[in-house]
Design a protein around this motif. Structure first.
Motif, PDB file in Angstrom:
ATOM      1  N   THR A  12      23.281  31.655  31.453  1.00 18.72           N
ATOM      2  CA  THR A  12      24.635  31.825  30.390  1.00 18.72           C
ATOM      3  C   THR A  12      25.740  31.935  31.930  1.00 18.72           C
ATOM      4  OG1 THR A  12      23.943  33.201  29.577  1.00 18.72           O
ATOM      5  CG2 THR A  12      25.741  34.013  30.081  1.00 18.72           C
ATOM      6  N   LEU A  13      25.709  31.916  33.077  1.00 18.69           N
ATOM      7  CA  LEU A  13      26.232  32.678  34.175  1.00 18.69           C
ATOM      8  C   LEU A  13      27.088  31.385  34.116  1.00 18.69           C
ATOM      9  CD1 LEU A  13      23.750  33.698  36.821  1.00 18.69           C
ATOM     10  CD2 LEU A  13      26.132  35.094  35.528  1.00 18.69           C
ATOM     11  N   LEU A  14      26.597  29.640  34.437  1.00 20.09           N
ATOM     12  CA  LEU A  14      27.068  28.178  34.297  1.00 20.09           C
ATOM     13  C   LEU A  14      27.953  28.622  33.605  1.00 20.09           C
ATOM     14  CD1 LEU A  14      24.013  26.516  34.767  1.00 20.09           C
ATOM     15  CD2 LEU A  14      25.417  26.569  36.739  1.00 20.09           C
ATOM     16  N   GLY A  15      26.990  29.234  32.947  1.00 17.85           N
ATOM     17  CA  GLY A  15      29.173  28.879  31.059  1.00 17.85           C
ATOM     18  C   GLY A  15      30.025  30.198  31.990  1.00 17.85           C
ATOM     19  N   GLU A  16      30.013  31.468  32.235  1.00 14.14           N
ATOM     20  CA  GLU A  16      30.734  31.740  32.278  1.00 14.14           C
ATOM     21  C   GLU A  16      31.885  31.400  33.828  1.00 14.14           C
ATOM     22  OE1 GLU A  16      32.308  34.368  31.404  1.00 14.14           O
ATOM     23  OE2 GLU A  16      30.910  34.239  28.983  1.00 14.14           O
ATOM     24  N   LEU A  17      30.869  30.737  35.229  1.00 16.08           N
ATOM     25  CA  LEU A  17      31.375  29.450  35.698  1.00 16.08           C
ATOM     26  C   LEU A  17      32.592  29.177  35.805  1.00 16.08           C
ATOM     27  CD1 LEU A  17      28.557  30.256  38.595  1.00 16.08           C
ATOM     28  CD2 LEU A  17      31.063  31.615  38.292  1.00 16.08           C
ATOM     29  N   GLU A  18      32.250  28.029  34.509  1.00 15.63           N
ATOM     30  CA  GLU A  18      32.749  26.901  33.741  1.00 15.63           C
ATOM     31  C   GLU A  18      33.725  27.460  33.131  1.00 15.63           C
ATOM     32  OE1 GLU A  18      32.809  23.383  34.430  1.00 15.63           O
ATOM     33  OE2 GLU A  18      31.297  23.914  34.810  1.00 15.63           O
ATOM     34  N   ALA A  19      33.966  28.386  32.825  1.00 13.28           N
ATOM     35  CA  ALA A  19      35.233  29.184  32.214  1.00 13.28           C
ATOM     36  C   ALA A  19      35.985  30.009  32.566  1.00 13.28           C
ATOM     37  CB  ALA A  19      34.583  30.058  30.415  1.00 13.28           C
ATOM     38  N   THR A  20      36.006  29.826  33.970  1.00 11.85           N
ATOM     39  CA  THR A  20      36.842  30.907  34.608  1.00 11.85           C
ATOM     40  C   THR A  20      38.301  29.931  35.641  1.00 11.85           C
ATOM     41  OG1 THR A  20      34.806  32.113  35.797  1.00 11.85           O
ATOM     42  CG2 THR A  20      36.488  32.505  37.337  1.00 11.85           C
ATOM     43  N   ILE A  62      20.347  21.272  33.866  1.00 11.88           N
ATOM     44  CA  ILE A  62      22.382  21.949  34.511  1.00 11.88           C
ATOM     45  C   ILE A  62      22.792  20.894  34.739  1.00 11.88           C
ATOM     46  CG2 ILE A  62      23.270  22.714  36.558  1.00 11.88           C
ATOM     47  CD1 ILE A  62      19.985  24.281  37.079  1.00 11.88           C
ATOM     48  N   ALA A  63      24.488  20.929  34.409  1.00 12.94           N
ATOM     49  CA  ALA A  63      25.253  20.219  34.269  1.00 12.94           C
ATOM     50  C   ALA A  63      25.715  19.982  35.415  1.00 12.94           C
ATOM     51  CB  ALA A  63      25.949  19.407  33.057  1.00 12.94           C
ATOM     52  N   ALA A  64      26.202  19.232  36.393  1.00 10.25           N
ATOM     53  CA  ALA A  64      27.391  19.089  37.757  1.00 10.25           C
ATOM     54  C   ALA A  64      28.859  19.834  36.680  1.00 10.25           C
ATOM     55  CB  ALA A  64      27.469  17.537  38.060  1.00 10.25           C
ATOM     56  N   THR A  65      29.397  20.806  37.150  1.00 14.12           N
ATOM     57  CA  THR A  65      30.482  21.781  37.011  1.00 14.12           C
ATOM     58  C   THR A  65      31.762  20.724  36.757  1.00 14.12           C
ATOM     59  OG1 THR A  65      31.640  23.503  37.725  1.00 14.12           O
ATOM     60  CG2 THR A  65      31.208  22.501  39.322  1.00 14.12           C
ATOM     61  N   ALA A  66      32.541  20.811  36.050  1.00 11.06           N
ATOM     62  CA  ALA A  66      33.808  20.365  36.284  1.00 11.06           C
ATOM     63  C   ALA A  66      35.224  21.948  36.672  1.00 11.06           C
ATOM     64  CB  ALA A  66      34.633  19.551  35.102  1.00 11.06           C
ATOM     65  N   ASN A  67      34.691  22.705  37.176  1.00 11.31           N
ATOM     66  CA  ASN A  67      35.471  23.529  37.448  1.00 11.31           C
ATOM     67  C   ASN A  67      34.568  24.292  38.632  1.00 11.31           C
ATOM     68  OD1 ASN A  67      37.770  25.593  37.650  1.00 11.31           O
ATOM     69  ND2 ASN A  67      36.496  27.067  36.131  1.00 11.31           N
ATOM     70  N   PRO A  68      34.647  23.922  39.713  1.00  7.70           N
ATOM     71  CA  PRO A  68      33.768  24.608  41.191  1.00  7.70           C
ATOM     72  C   PRO A  68      34.297  25.975  41.384  1.00  7.70           C
ATOM     73  CG  PRO A  68      34.954  22.585  41.721  1.00  7.70           C
ATOM     74  CD  PRO A  68      35.041  22.172  40.409  1.00  7.70           C
ATOM     75  N   GLN A  69      33.705  26.724  41.654  1.00  6.46           N
ATOM     76  CA  GLN A  69      34.147  28.085  41.775  1.00  6.46           C
ATOM     77  C   GLN A  69      32.906  28.261  43.288  1.00  6.46           C
ATOM     78  OE1 GLN A  69      36.603  29.953  39.804  1.00  6.46           O
ATOM     79  NE2 GLN A  69      36.572  28.549  38.147  1.00  6.46           N
ATOM     80  N   MET A  70      33.961  29.791  43.679  1.00  6.44           N
ATOM     81  CA  MET A  70      33.838  30.111  45.350  1.00  6.44           C
ATOM     82  C   MET A  70      32.569  31.431  44.456  1.00  6.44           C
ATOM     83  SD  MET A  70      32.635  30.534  48.667  1.00  6.44           S
ATOM     84  CE  MET A  70      33.982  29.875  49.098  1.00  6.44           C
ATOM     85  N   VAL A  71      31.509  31.509  44.668  1.00 10.61           N
ATOM     86  CA  VAL A  71      31.056  32.458  44.416  1.00 10.61           C
ATOM     87  C   VAL A  71      30.261  33.518  45.565  1.00 10.61           C
ATOM     88  CG1 VAL A  71      29.237  33.628  42.505  1.00 10.61           C
ATOM     89  CG2 VAL A  71      30.205  31.673  42.127  1.00 10.61           C
ATOM     90  N   ALA A 131      25.250  23.061  40.481  1.00 11.41           N
ATOM     91  CA  ALA A 131      25.708  22.679  39.752  1.00 11.41           C
ATOM     92  C   ALA A 131      27.422  22.210  40.309  1.00 11.41           C
ATOM     93  CB  ALA A 131      26.266  23.998  38.646  1.00 11.41           C
ATOM     94  N   GLY A 132      27.653  22.161  41.319  1.00  9.86           N
ATOM     95  CA  GLY A 132      29.143  22.256  42.587  1.00  9.86           C
ATOM     96  C   GLY A 132      28.970  23.729  42.257  1.00  9.86           C
ATOM     97  N   HIS A 133      28.975  24.714  42.429  1.00 10.06           N
ATOM     98  CA  HIS A 133      29.842  25.571  43.430  1.00 10.06           C
ATOM     99  C   HIS A 133      29.285  25.949  44.021  1.00 10.06           C
ATOM    100  CE1 HIS A 133      30.693  26.544  39.341  1.00 10.06           C
ATOM    101  NE2 HIS A 133      29.426  26.431  38.465  1.00 10.06           N
ATOM    102  N   ARG A 134      29.981  26.999  44.556  1.00  9.45           N
ATOM    103  CA  ARG A 134      29.457  27.525  46.724  1.00  9.45           C
ATOM    104  C   ARG A 134      29.094  28.572  46.446  1.00  9.45           C
ATOM    105  NH1 ARG A 134      34.458  25.910  50.156  1.00  9.45           N
ATOM    106  NH2 ARG A 134      32.901  27.031  51.732  1.00  9.45           N
TER     107      ARG A 134
END
Length: 273
Positions: free
Chosen positions: A264-272, A78-87, A110-113
């Motif tokens: 898949t979820l991590l990819g979707e969050l990164e593209a949000t 799991i890579a660190a996100t460059a686009n953190p999201q609130m989930v 990954a860095g999401h909340r």
């Protein structure tokens, strides 16, 4: 037993026992339990259940028993996100958010909340629960300072879609996992249990909702041909009912821990956006 046979059996008992038995039978027939049993035994035309998974798929859900062993050996890159999201995480029917804790933890790595939905076990929809969810989403939106991603598993996905319709300004994206928002609400192996537990017909939930109508935000549906509970077509939906459908290979319970689902979820969050 048939009513006639019941009468014959009761007539063989002493009068006071027969009266007590008849009273108990009448009390049961007028009880809430009897009403729920009748809902669970409701006749259903075969075409309404068309497409539901075969029982061999349902047996496949037992793979969850091996998950503790597999999880112990599993290593996810799991890579660190460059686009953190609130989930916000919304659990499936009759489950608690703790069932989705492993999945949420991977998103946090990954860095999401991630936040729970705040209602404990998911015992089905009603307006009181939606009012609480509305308040929960508004609070997360205000604290985060931006739209929230809703990830809903099974029935939780239906909640997520309807919540996004009520507060589209507060939702960045809806991601459903094995959620039966399309087609017949009886094309699954759990509708009888649902009706017994909730006390209402799966066709007539006690809320106003058009399940197939797409929320006015980006909406992604994860579905699996290995799903043992929900008809895959109902979870994938049709064009116009969601923006994209993504096929994964997992069981229905596997949506909460399968590595392919998590990535898949991590990819979707990164593209949000």
């Amino acid at each position: 037993m048939s009513p006639n046979r019941d009468a014959i059996e009761l007539s063989r008992l002493p009068r006071h026992f027969a009266a007590a038995g008849e009273g108990a039978r009448q009390a049961y027939e007028q009880s809430e339990l009897a009403r729920r049993v009748a809902l669970a035994r409701e006749a259903c035309p075969e075409e309404h259940e068309a497409g539901k998974p075969r029982m061999v798929r349902m047996l496949g859900e037992a793979q969850i028993l091996l998950e503790p062993l597999r999880r112990h050996r599993r290593k996810l890159a799991i890579a660190a996100t460059a686009n953190p999201q609130m989930v916000m995480i919304l659990p499936g029917f009759a489950t608690h958010p703790v069932r989705m804790r492993y999945l949420a933890r991977q998103l946090e790595i990954a860095g999401h909340r991630t936040k729970r939905w705040g209602l404990g076990f998911n015992w089905g929809p009603d307006e009181a629960r939606f009012r609480q969810l509305d308040a929960r989403l508004a609070d997360l939106h205000a604290r985060h300072g931006g739209p929230v991603v809703l990830i809903g598993w099974s029935l939780g996905g239906l909640f997520a879609r309807e919540l996004a319709k009520r507060q589209p300004h507060a939702v960045a994206k809806v991601i459903t996992m094995g959620a039966p928002f399309s087609g017949s609400p009886r094309a699954n192996n759990v509708w009888r249990a649902y009706q017994f537990i909730t006390g209402h017909s799966v066709d007539a939930p006690p809320v106003e909702a058009d399940l197939a109508a797409k929320p006015p935000v980006e909406t992604v549906a994860l579905w699996s041909a290995n799903d043992g509970a929900i008809a895959p077509r109902c979870a994938a939906g049709r064009p116009g009912e969601r923006d994209r459908a993504i096929a994964v290979r997992c069981t229905h319970l596997g949506f909460t821990y399968d590595p392919q689902v998590i990535m898949t979820l991590l990819g979707e969050l990164e593209a949000t956006r």
